[in-house]
Design an enzyme around this catalytic site. Sequence first.
Site, PDB file in Angstrom:
ATOM      1  N   PRO A 148       0.826  -1.208   0.000  1.00 14.69           N
ATOM      2  CA  PRO A 148       0.000   0.000   0.000  1.00 14.69           C
ATOM      3  C   PRO A 148       0.867   1.268   0.000  1.00 14.69           C
ATOM      4  O   PRO A 148       0.508   2.267  -0.624  1.00 14.69           O
ATOM      5  CB  PRO A 148      -0.810  -0.128   1.292  1.00 14.69           C
ATOM      6  CG  PRO A 148      -0.871  -1.608   1.530  1.00 14.69           C
ATOM      7  CD  PRO A 148       0.451  -2.143   1.070  1.00 14.69           C
ATOM      8  N   TYR A 149       2.023   1.221   0.683  1.00 13.69           N
ATOM      9  CA  TYR A 149       2.938   2.372   0.641  1.00 13.69           C
ATOM     10  C   TYR A 149       3.301   2.715  -0.806  1.00 13.69           C
ATOM     11  O   TYR A 149       3.208   3.864  -1.241  1.00 13.69           O
ATOM     12  CB  TYR A 149       4.206   2.047   1.452  1.00 13.69           C
ATOM     13  CG  TYR A 149       5.377   2.958   1.163  1.00 13.69           C
ATOM     14  CD1 TYR A 149       5.409   4.259   1.667  1.00 13.69           C
ATOM     15  CD2 TYR A 149       6.464   2.528   0.387  1.00 13.69           C
ATOM     16  CE1 TYR A 149       6.492   5.098   1.401  1.00 13.69           C
ATOM     17  CE2 TYR A 149       7.544   3.365   0.117  1.00 13.69           C
ATOM     18  CZ  TYR A 149       7.546   4.640   0.621  1.00 13.69           C
ATOM     19  OH  TYR A 149       8.605   5.480   0.355  1.00 13.69           O
TER      20      TYR A 149
END
Length: 327
Positions: A148-149
């Site tokens: 997700p980063y």
Amino acid sequence: MRALVTGAAGFIGSHLCEHLLAGGDSVVGVDAMTDYYDPLRKERNLAGLLGRERFGFVRGDLLELPLEPLLAEAEVVYHLAGQPGVRGSWGEQFAVYLERNVQATQCLLEAARTAPPRRFVYASSSSVYGDAESYPVTETLRPRPLSPYGVTKLAAEHLCELYRTCHGIPTVSLRLFSVYGPRQRPDMAFARLVPAAFSGEPFPLHGDGEQTRDFTYVRDVVTAMRRAALCDWTGVANVGGSGRAVSMNQVIAIVSELAAPVRLLRTPEQDGDVRHTSADTSVARRAFGYRPTVGIREGLAAMVRAEREERWARARAEPAPRAAVPG
Ligand code: NAD
């Protein structure tokens, strides 16, 4: 040049401020001193900058500060503020990543529309690639983040491209590859490995240690950022290390040699960690003459030296043990 540096108290941001000041620029740093890791470390990073000529600091969150006045003064914006780290970006924490990586970037770009800087340099990440189809990666490969980063860093990069094409903000997104050096973030591998060599504490090694990274020394990164700001080029470019991917096992062997043998605690691979990274840096070379100069051994030696000095300083600052009183 009058520069605005967001994330100025962080690992790369504080090195960038030092580099810009050394090059004769004036710098205003902004940082919210978030608690992603101990804010005392950020205070220490800042301590070397506060009080220096041509440096000013604004403590605050990009999502709350009035940004137009800051941008009105800046010829170049270096946007490094964000929530780093791939592993913590799953689950509920994703909301924080969205705010600090995507929304904060959008706010800054929106504010830049009223007073466009000469250059807007964004610290993007190799995490946008995920497990790539081929190596070394070129900027034209389809990005497929594995965390997700990485998704938020790619989204912010797209925003930079969008504001460049639709609103004429001259943005440069630099995809940084595993940056290391003194003051590295404490959640990153080398920042735990080097102290472990000195203390004898076991170093948790995720997986078999054969995962490779294109480690990039922080001085090469900040040099690339300033060069990118000074040239006329805009777009997206990889900023990697020597071009030769190095495995964690090789890094452990070098640190063991430079400091002391490292004890390992073997742990499973982590979600979101890619197997390899390796950058093709020819776009950056052509665009702004990027050439990394610090090899892995030299960079690790600098980290070992900094750790040794810090330990001496701490030992000197501690009160001497009181002599035992007989009887
Ligand atoms: P860091 O956490 O040390 O620095 C980021 C700084 O941004 C912190 O000091 C934090 O307090 C500040 N910040 C976060 N949100 C903010 C907000 N909303 N307003 C104001 N300040 C805010 O991280 P770093 O390793 O120095 O990374 C700097 C940038 O480079 C990040 O954007 C990161 O995603 C990117 N990057 C880093 C690496 C790496 O290897 N370190 C690799 C690729 C990309």
